[in-house]
Design an enzyme around this catalytic site. Structure first.
Site, PDB file in Angstrom:
ATOM      1  N   GLU B  64       0.397  -1.286  -0.142  1.00 25.54           N
ATOM      2  CA  GLU B  64      -0.134  -0.479   0.364  1.00 25.54           C
ATOM      3  C   GLU B  64       0.959   0.955  -0.291  1.00 25.54           C
ATOM      4  O   GLU B  64       0.434   2.022  -0.956  1.00 25.54           O
ATOM      5  CB  GLU B  64      -1.021   0.292   1.283  1.00 25.54           C
ATOM      6  CG  GLU B  64      -1.880  -0.652   1.209  1.00 25.54           C
ATOM      7  CD  GLU B  64      -1.911  -2.596   1.832  1.00 25.54           C
ATOM      8  OE1 GLU B  64      -0.444  -2.507   1.989  1.00 25.54           O
ATOM      9  OE2 GLU B  64      -2.422  -3.937   1.391  1.00 25.54           O
ATOM     10  N   HIS B 133     -10.563  -4.930  10.223  1.00 20.33           N
ATOM     11  CA  HIS B 133     -11.335  -4.767   9.070  1.00 20.33           C
ATOM     12  C   HIS B 133     -12.244  -4.320   9.123  1.00 20.33           C
ATOM     13  O   HIS B 133     -13.313  -4.445   8.367  1.00 20.33           O
ATOM     14  CB  HIS B 133     -11.177  -5.942   9.139  1.00 20.33           C
ATOM     15  CG  HIS B 133      -9.945  -6.798   7.819  1.00 20.33           C
ATOM     16  ND1 HIS B 133      -9.520  -6.947   8.729  1.00 20.33           N
ATOM     17  CD2 HIS B 133      -9.757  -7.511   7.248  1.00 20.33           C
ATOM     18  CE1 HIS B 133      -7.627  -8.147   8.364  1.00 20.33           C
ATOM     19  NE2 HIS B 133      -8.585  -8.234   6.867  1.00 20.33           N
TER      20      HIS B 133
END
Ligand code: TPP
Lengths: 343, 330
Positions: B64, B133
């Site tokens: 990322e 998450h």
């Protein structure tokens, strides 16, 4: 014994002479620029901090000799030399350091955030390792555009411990991007000796893990750097995928403006100063031009740096009102496809 | 691809269509993310785009930080880039490039260049995915100058705001709540796409202003219905854009109702509600006629157990209660 010079070789030698003298002038420009910055800090004329590249000039000068104006370059916190090698004007860099509106970034960036889009110089960078993925993205940009430019990415050996280094090398290799990663290994990241914090002796060894060809070069010798960079850049430009150059070098000065250098010995410093890249270039240039001309070049560059500083100092202080403007780009501000804009 | 002028489609499809439209009309747009080719994206948004734009829909390694950095490099050199972050929680790995680079660059480089990047971030909980998450992290980004943030709640706004975000010359964080992906709504291709920064009045009412965004807008609308049944009319404002914040729209409503509830899924400390309330108090204090209440997540991580999670994340009842509490000073 000297060989007899044939006409073709004489022409080549003349071209070489031009290059060597030009490289000498560039390296000297960087040296005198940095010495002036050091002097200014000593007298409290500059705010903030700075990271000088005195001793390391051979690397930017040698690498830049292999580049075209439209190639991209991404730099580090120790980036004045990179920008000068790419064609940055000392007066406008001084202006930036002085916080003048004539600075390349209107005085908002300063030493560690110096970008010149007109030179395809995508910025010095205040975040160790921060520029590595940006150069990788510039490489992707070139690849998508389908032309034969390259992106050069300078970084220090300290930055090779950042995740961005490993992520970027992997991406560049998988996508065969035209990026030349140039590690300026000056042995110390601030105070930390590389051997103390690295599992590999050389940064070059790390490139192997990503299938990237790497070469180590004497970073105190601009001609050797130039020779290697010429080959490597040519290969990358021809579509051979990314490459890494590790230049072993040394900064003669401290890490930043206040550094007592307690982590290394004066003997070690003297040993490296014996390899001064400027002296070596001067000696190489003396093969082609008389000593009096060398002295003339020195005086000329010194005067140019002094003039550049004087001009910058006369510039206008960036207005405090403007400090609140320009946080956001407007729709019409930026030409979306224009990668070369005047600075 | 030809689409019908007016149609009922899902939020997921609206985002797909915005991407398709921009990728299809502009060679200088690139879309990057993890598993966005054959897999179709973790939430099925990218579907077949990789086949239609093979060189510009780029499935990346799980990196990322450097993908965001590559987006900066691409955007500085003439491309508009959309980056899909698989779950918003993972944006933490890209923070340096977003905050120190993309958001700073236009200002710190004296306006020479900017970073037109859209970071698409599927956010939110209520699905039992646990602490890494499920987050909505917009609060972390409110204080980042140079960045814009949008979090549309409707199908039409998802489509319009994404196109607008891609053509904005600044980095934009685009928040997509996971529970919205399957929601259907009307899309009108003639809808006028405005610049980022306007709130939407989702429901008019005279008694209390309820300000929210993203999935919270839907919770607020359900709460408004319950309140209406009890004789309290809530005005629901869907912020759509969190940065810039359309505080004018909120202030106009509060001047009318005199009461304010903010609703968000993120942490109450330093969140969107905290920002809205501060600005309203600064601008509208004389009009305020009752306690101001923020509804959001108390400052705890999001537990995986669905029961525990529902205790922690805001629900319709919390909003109804909050609205009632604003009706007095007690
Ligand atoms: C992310 C980050 N961590 C730490 C620093 C502080 N810092 C500035 S330069 C530097 C050393 C970098 O070493 P290296 O990459 O080898 O470059 P050199 O200074 O030797 O040229 C450090 C730790 C920083 N600027 N950014």
């Amino acid at each position: 014994m000297r060989q007899k010079i044939k006409p073709v070789e004489a022409a080549l030698a003349a071209a070489g002479a031009l290059n060597v003298v030009e490289m000498y002038k560039k390296a000297l420009t960087i040296r005198y620029f940095e010495e002036k910055v050091d002097w200014l800090f000593g007298r409290g004329k500059l705010g903030g901090t700075t990271h000088l590249c005195i001793g390391q000039e051979a690397v930017p000068v040698g690498v830049a000799s292999a580049l075209r104006a439209d190639d991209y370059m991404v730099s580090t916190h120790r980036g004045h030399g990179h920008l000068i090698a790419k064609g940055g004007e000392p007066a406008r860099i001084f202006a930036e350091l002085l916080g003048k509106s004539e600075g390349y970034c209107k005085g908002r960036g300063g030493t560690q955030h110096l970008c010149v889009m007109g030179l395809n110089f995508l910025g010095t960078n205040g975040i160790t390792g921060g520029g590595i993925p940006i150069a990788t993205g510039a490489g992707l940009s070139i690849k998508l555009s389908g032309d034969d430019r390259v992106a050069v990415c300078f970084f220090g050996e300290g930055a090779s411990n950042q995740g961005t280094f490993h992520e970027s090398l992997n991406m560049a290799s998988v996508w065969k991007l035209p990026v030349v990663y140039v590690c300026e290994n000056n042995m110390y990241a601030m105070s930390t000796r590389f051997a103390r914090i690295s599992a590999s002796d050389d940064v070059a060894a790390r490139a192997g893990a990503y299938g990237i060809e790497a070469a180590i070069v004497d970073g105190m010798d601009a001609l050797k750097v130039a020779e290697l960079a010429g080959k490597v850049v040519g290969r990358v430009r021809a579509g051979g995928g990314p490459a890494l150059i590790e230049a072993k070098t040394y900064r003669f000065c401290g890490h930043s403006k206040s550094d007592p250098r307690t982590y290394r010995t004066r003997e070690e410093e003297e040993m490296w100063k014996g390899k001064d890249p400027i002296k070596r270039l001067a000696a190489a240039a003396a093969e082609f031009i008389p000593g009096s001309e060398i002295e003339g070049i020195k005086r000329g560059v010194l005067a140019m740096i002094e003039d550049a500083y004087d001009a910058a100092e006369k510039g206008s202080d960036s207005s405090t009102d403007a400090a609140l403007d320009g946080v956001y780009a407007k729709r019409e501000d930026i030409v979306p496809q224009g990668n070369i804009q005047s600075a | 691809m030809e689409y019908m002028q007016r149609e009922k489609i899902s939020y997921r499809k609206a985002i797909y269509r915005a991407l398709d439209r921009v990728l299809g009309s502009d060679e200088k747009v690139v879309f990057m993310g993890e598993d966005i080719s054959e897999y179709g994206g973790a939430f099925g948004v990218s579907a077949d785009l990789y086949r239609r734009y093979p060189s510009r829909v780029i499935s990346t390694p799980i990196s990322e930080g450097s993908v965001a950095g590559a987006a900066v490099g691409l955007s500085m050199t003439g491309y508009r880039v959309i980056v899909e972050i698989m779950f918003m929680d993972f944006i933490t790995l890209a923070m340096d490039q977003i905050i120190n680079h993309a958001a700073n660059i236009h200002y710190m480089y004296g306006g020479q260049v900017s970073c037109p990047i859209v970071i698409r971030a599927p956010a939110g909980g209520y699905r039992g995915y646990g602490p890494s998450h499920s987050k909505t992290l917009e609060g972390l980004f409110l204080g980042i100058p140079g960045l814009k943030i949008v979090a549309p709640s409707t199908v039409q706004d998802a489509w319009g705001a994404l196109i607008s975000a891609i053509y904005d010359n600044n980095p934009v964080l685009f928040i997509e709540h996971k529970l919205l992906y399957n929601m259907e709504g009307e899309i009108d291709l003639d809808y006028k796409i405005g610049p980022i920064g306007r709130a939407r009045i989702a429901r008019e009412g005279a008694d209390v202003t309820v300000v929210s965004h993203s999935y919270g807008t839907h919770l607020s609308m359900r709460a408004a219905q319950e309140l209406s049944a009890q004789g309290i009319e809530a005005e629901v404002i869907d912020l759509v854009s969190l940065k810039p914040l359309d505080i004018g729209a909120v202030a106009a409503s509060v001047e009318k109702t005199g009461r304010l509830v903010t609703v968000e899924e993120g942490d109450l400390s330093g969140g969107v509600g905290a920002e809205v309330v501060s600005r309203v108090v600064e601008d509208c204090l004389p009009y305020i006629d009752g306690r101001i209440v923020r509804v959001g997540k108390p400052d705890v991580p999001i537990p995986a157990s669905i029961m525990a999670e529902s205790r922690v994340l805001p629900g319709v009842d919390d909003i109804v209660d909050a609205a009632k509490r604003t009706l007095s000073w007690e």
